[in-house]
Design an enzyme around this catalytic site. Sequence first.
Site, short mmCIF file in Angstrom:
data_model
loop_
_atom_site.label_atom_id
_atom_site.label_comp_id
_atom_site.label_asym_id
_atom_site.label_seq_id
_atom_site.Cartn_x
_atom_site.Cartn_y
_atom_site.Cartn_z
CG ASP A 143 -0.20 -0.07 2.54
OD1 ASP A 143 1.05 -0.06 2.51
OD2 ASP A 143 -0.86 -0.14 3.59
NE ARG A 163 12.93 25.81 -2.86
CZ ARG A 163 12.81 25.38 -4.11
NH1 ARG A 163 13.07 26.20 -5.09
NH2 ARG A 163 12.45 24.15 -4.36
CG ASP A 179 17.15 35.15 -5.61
OD1 ASP A 179 18.03 35.28 -4.74
OD2 ASP A 179 16.50 34.10 -5.77
CE LYS A 215 14.00 34.13 -8.01
NZ LYS A 215 14.55 32.86 -7.52
CB THR A 262 16.62 31.03 -10.13
OG1 THR A 262 15.34 30.91 -9.52
CG2 THR A 262 17.39 32.18 -9.51
C1 R5P Z 1 15.00 30.93 -4.13
O1 R5P Z 1 14.85 31.90 -3.42
C2 R5P Z 1 16.22 30.08 -4.09
O2 R5P Z 1 17.30 30.71 -3.48
C3 R5P Z 1 16.63 29.64 -5.48
O3 R5P Z 1 16.95 30.78 -6.23
C4 R5P Z 1 15.50 28.92 -6.14
O4 R5P Z 1 14.86 28.09 -5.25
C5 R5P Z 1 15.97 28.11 -7.30
O5 R5P Z 1 14.88 27.45 -7.84
P1 R5P Z 1 14.73 27.25 -9.38
O6 R5P Z 1 15.97 26.55 -9.86
O7 R5P Z 1 13.50 26.41 -9.52
O8 R5P Z 1 14.55 28.59 -9.98
#
Ligand code: R5P
Length: 304
Positions: A38, A97, A167, A190, A224
């Site tokens: 299961d 996150r 970012d 970003k 990102t």
């Molecule tokens: C976000 O704030 C994290 O620091 C990374 O920039 C992000 O999680 C990366 O995720 P992805 O590769 O999906 O853009």
Amino acid sequence: MDTSMAVLAGPASVALGAKVCEELAVTPTVYDARRFPDGEGQIELGESVRGRDVFVIQATSPPADVHVMELLLLADACRRDGAERITGVIPYLGYARQDRRSSRRSLGARVAANVIDTAGLDRLVVIDTHTPAIEGFFASPLHHLTAVPLLANATPVRDDSVVVAPDLGAVKRARQYARLLEVPTAIVHKTRLDGEAVEASDVIGDVRGRAPIIIDDMLSTGATIAAAVTAVRARGAVDPVTVVVTHSLLVGHAREILPPLGLAAIVSTDTVAIDPPANLRFSSVSVAPLLAEAIRQLHVTRPW
Ligand code: R5P
């Protein structure tokens, strides 16, 4: 009382756990991880950990829900067997996150922390979590390690390098690298549109004629990084473009969108067990020595 060390390499961290055991010159504690028809999981220890100082190594990497549950089962099996102390070594902490709530959403980081707190773990060891403030989500004492010096050592640097934060959340980390690598910094502005889509609207700092080293805590879908690469190239950055991240998940469309970017290298660690595609210049630095040293220091034969 036998206070000797026992190290369990959880199902999410088998290879890394084995390397840590090699560093520590101990044999990984044997256990059986079963899954019933299961889908429910069960852990059975293959040897006793009674009275021992136990370290359970298990990343809560994708699939996070499965790996969190395995961590809880491993800890429970050790506790019920009479372990003296149990430390959860979580090389990559999933759900981190989800540390802020917006709209009517759940607060995943808090829920995951609450659940892990119930596992009967005496303390936790983590590496480069999304935010250091995550410590406040846990009741258990948390030791926060960083792979930044290991990664900085493995990063190829040139006279024209510039460290780029993809970012605003990555700025502090990027400055830390820039100091170690002795190069200037730039920041990409970003905006995340959804789980797999981001938009880079601006670049703060001079990247023209410079070779970017893009620094982040993690690479998940690659959105990102892709947006940052496009943004800095549009402002005159030149090859080689290098990406440095502690955690590589390579989920979603990462395996399709990263290769066409023509990255010179992705320098990462083995906190998450992945099989990188051959068409990505991926180099992995092991965090095993870092974890082994932390375990050595935490392993004490007296109460702590
Ligand atoms: C976000 O704030 C994290 O620091 C990374 O920039 C992000 O999680 C990366 O995720 P992805 O590769 O999906 O853009």
